[in-house]
Design a protein around this motif. Sequence first.
Motif, PDB file in Angstrom:
ATOM      1  N   LEU A   5       0.823  -1.205   0.000  1.00 25.41           N
ATOM      2  CA  LEU A   5       0.000   0.000   0.000  1.00 25.41           C
ATOM      3  C   LEU A   5       0.858   1.257   0.000  1.00 25.41           C
ATOM      4  CD1 LEU A   5      -2.858  -0.954   2.499  1.00 25.41           C
ATOM      5  CD2 LEU A   5      -3.067  -0.578   0.045  1.00 25.41           C
ATOM      6  N   ARG A   6       1.960   1.223   0.745  1.00 26.22           N
ATOM      7  CA  ARG A   6       2.861   2.386   0.760  1.00 26.22           C
ATOM      8  C   ARG A   6       3.380   2.685  -0.649  1.00 26.22           C
ATOM      9  NH1 ARG A   6       5.366  -0.067   5.567  1.00 26.22           N
ATOM     10  NH2 ARG A   6       4.586   0.998   7.438  1.00 26.22           N
ATOM     11  N   TRP A   7       3.809   1.637  -1.342  1.00 24.71           N
ATOM     12  CA  TRP A   7       4.335   1.841  -2.685  1.00 24.71           C
ATOM     13  C   TRP A   7       3.246   2.272  -3.655  1.00 24.71           C
ATOM     14  CZ3 TRP A   7       9.312   2.232  -3.906  1.00 24.71           C
ATOM     15  CH2 TRP A   7      10.254   1.710  -3.024  1.00 24.71           C
ATOM     16  N   MET A   8       2.032   1.791  -3.469  1.00 25.18           N
ATOM     17  CA  MET A   8       0.935   2.208  -4.337  1.00 25.18           C
ATOM     18  C   MET A   8       0.602   3.678  -4.135  1.00 25.18           C
ATOM     19  SD  MET A   8      -1.578  -1.131  -4.098  1.00 25.18           S
ATOM     20  CE  MET A   8      -2.890  -0.282  -4.972  1.00 25.18           C
ATOM     21  N   VAL A   9       0.559   4.121  -2.881  1.00 26.20           N
ATOM     22  CA  VAL A   9       0.302   5.532  -2.600  1.00 26.20           C
ATOM     23  C   VAL A   9       1.441   6.390  -3.122  1.00 26.20           C
ATOM     24  CG1 VAL A   9      -0.035   7.234  -0.775  1.00 26.20           C
ATOM     25  CG2 VAL A   9      -1.163   5.014  -0.619  1.00 26.20           C
ATOM     26  N   THR A  10       2.663   5.902  -2.983  1.00 36.69           N
ATOM     27  CA  THR A  10       3.817   6.627  -3.514  1.00 36.69           C
ATOM     28  C   THR A  10       3.724   6.759  -5.028  1.00 36.69           C
ATOM     29  OG1 THR A  10       5.187   5.771  -1.707  1.00 36.69           O
ATOM     30  CG2 THR A  10       6.329   6.684  -3.611  1.00 36.69           C
ATOM     31  N   PHE A  11       3.317   5.681  -5.694  1.00 38.80           N
ATOM     32  CA  PHE A  11       3.126   5.722  -7.147  1.00 38.80           C
ATOM     33  C   PHE A  11       2.050   6.745  -7.516  1.00 38.80           C
ATOM     34  CE2 PHE A  11       0.854   4.310 -10.935  1.00 38.80           C
ATOM     35  CZ  PHE A  11       1.887   4.168 -11.850  1.00 38.80           C
ATOM     36  N   GLY A  12       0.928   6.725  -6.798  1.00 42.29           N
ATOM     37  CA  GLY A  12      -0.138   7.690  -7.063  1.00 42.29           C
ATOM     38  C   GLY A  12       0.307   9.120  -6.843  1.00 42.29           C
ATOM     39  N   THR A  13       1.162   9.330  -5.840  1.00 42.98           N
ATOM     40  CA  THR A  13       1.687  10.675  -5.587  1.00 42.98           C
ATOM     41  C   THR A  13       2.524  11.153  -6.758  1.00 42.98           C
ATOM     42  OG1 THR A  13       1.711  10.287  -3.195  1.00 42.98           O
ATOM     43  CG2 THR A  13       3.112  12.059  -4.044  1.00 42.98           C
ATOM     44  N   GLY A  14       3.360  10.268  -7.303  1.00 41.47           N
ATOM     45  CA  GLY A  14       4.186  10.643  -8.442  1.00 41.47           C
ATOM     46  C   GLY A  14       3.357  10.985  -9.667  1.00 41.47           C
ATOM     47  N   VAL A  15       2.365  10.152  -9.962  1.00 40.86           N
ATOM     48  CA  VAL A  15       1.511  10.414 -11.112  1.00 40.86           C
ATOM     49  C   VAL A  15       0.720  11.706 -10.922  1.00 40.86           C
ATOM     50  CG1 VAL A  15      -0.451   9.561 -12.447  1.00 40.86           C
ATOM     51  CG2 VAL A  15       1.336   7.972 -11.719  1.00 40.86           C
ATOM     52  N   GLY A  16       0.146  11.884  -9.733  1.00 40.11           N
ATOM     53  CA  GLY A  16      -0.634  13.088  -9.468  1.00 40.11           C
ATOM     54  C   GLY A  16       0.190  14.358  -9.552  1.00 40.11           C
ATOM     55  N   THR A  17       1.419  14.310  -9.049  1.00 40.81           N
ATOM     56  CA  THR A  17       2.283  15.486  -9.108  1.00 40.81           C
ATOM     57  C   THR A  17       2.674  15.805 -10.544  1.00 40.81           C
ATOM     58  OG1 THR A  17       3.154  14.920  -6.923  1.00 40.81           O
ATOM     59  CG2 THR A  17       4.404  16.515  -8.221  1.00 40.81           C
ATOM     60  N   GLY A  18       2.955  14.766 -11.327  1.00 43.23           N
ATOM     61  CA  GLY A  18       3.279  15.003 -12.729  1.00 43.23           C
ATOM     62  C   GLY A  18       2.121  15.606 -13.505  1.00 43.23           C
ATOM     63  N   THR A  20      -0.309  17.356 -12.245  1.00 41.38           N
ATOM     64  CA  THR A  20      -0.504  18.722 -11.762  1.00 41.38           C
ATOM     65  C   THR A  20       0.477  19.684 -12.414  1.00 41.38           C
ATOM     66  OG1 THR A  20      -1.299  17.887  -9.620  1.00 41.38           O
ATOM     67  CG2 THR A  20      -0.545  20.175  -9.699  1.00 41.38           C
ATOM     68  N   ALA A  21       1.725  19.251 -12.583  1.00 37.52           N
ATOM     69  CA  ALA A  21       2.721  20.093 -13.247  1.00 37.52           C
ATOM     70  C   ALA A  21       2.332  20.368 -14.694  1.00 37.52           C
ATOM     71  CB  ALA A  21       4.094  19.422 -13.186  1.00 37.52           C
ATOM     72  N   ILE A  22       1.796  19.362 -15.377  1.00 39.10           N
ATOM     73  CA  ILE A  22       1.361  19.552 -16.760  1.00 39.10           C
ATOM     74  C   ILE A  22       0.177  20.505 -16.821  1.00 39.10           C
ATOM     75  CG2 ILE A  22       0.322  18.364 -18.732  1.00 39.10           C
ATOM     76  CD1 ILE A  22       1.980  15.910 -17.918  1.00 39.10           C
ATOM     77  N   LEU A  23      -0.769  20.341 -15.901  1.00 40.94           N
ATOM     78  CA  LEU A  23      -1.911  21.254 -15.847  1.00 40.94           C
ATOM     79  C   LEU A  23      -1.445  22.684 -15.596  1.00 40.94           C
ATOM     80  CD1 LEU A  23      -4.964  21.859 -15.621  1.00 40.94           C
ATOM     81  CD2 LEU A  23      -4.790  21.272 -13.189  1.00 40.94           C
ATOM     82  N   LEU A  24      -0.492  22.854 -14.702  1.00 39.62           N
ATOM     83  CA  LEU A  24       0.017  24.183 -14.381  1.00 39.62           C
ATOM     84  C   LEU A  24       0.690  24.817 -15.593  1.00 39.62           C
ATOM     85  CD1 LEU A  24       0.462  26.307 -12.193  1.00 39.62           C
ATOM     86  CD2 LEU A  24       2.506  25.075 -11.488  1.00 39.62           C
ATOM     87  N   SER A  25       1.525  24.047 -16.282  1.00 37.23           N
ATOM     88  CA  SER A  25       2.236  24.584 -17.449  1.00 37.23           C
ATOM     89  C   SER A  25       1.268  24.903 -18.585  1.00 37.23           C
ATOM     90  CB  SER A  25       3.292  23.579 -17.918  1.00 37.23           C
ATOM     91  OG  SER A  25       4.284  23.379 -16.933  1.00 37.23           O
TER      92      SER A  25
END
Length: 225
Positions: A5-18, A20-25
Amino acid sequence: RISLLRWMVTFGTGVGTGLTAILLSNGTSFLTNLKFSSAHRLMYNGPTFEAYAVYTLFNVVYVSFANLMVVFEPLAAGSGIPEIKCFLNGINLLGVIQPKTLFAKVVGVMFSVAGGLPAGKEGPMVHSGSVIAATLNQWNCESFGYRDLKNDKEKRDFVACGTAAGVAAAFGAPIGGVLFSLEEGASYWSTRLTWRAFFCAMITVFTLYFVRSSNNLWGQQDLIK
């Protein structure tokens, strides 16, 4: 199960942050192009004064809207890095890692940059990544042992991973994101957290490359940010 579960949440954090960066740009580019295209159209087809007035009006409207985001959520003001460093070092600032803060931060940065203010996405992306990590950590789910992740220690570790992901999204430097989170942010660190933070940052960069190169069938990454 908890480790998975930790690794799954970590994976989701990476995807979500990426994402968000694309949306911002993309949002910033859209608002900026809208401003300049309107001014250019008037400059070539009408009096120069009207073009200058429209350009100024766009800036005033954009900056005013960004200011409204700060009124909506005062914790969205500034880069957000000092607040995240406080959180990682044991100071619980109410609302600093809430989804409402993320919304106000992202929208405010888009309009601030498009409005010509001397601002950038580096600090806000650190804050955004941290909010995404904390939100996924506190997701309202009670199955598969997810409730065991809902404690302050786990939240702190996920926020550290989100900090690394934010730096990676802003600069395209996953190792730099891990070093920033380790040296400048957290006071509590471990070898396991190092690998999770690096994985999160790598997933963020992969998401950026994957989405930006999808228009040419992943043949060449679009370097325009």
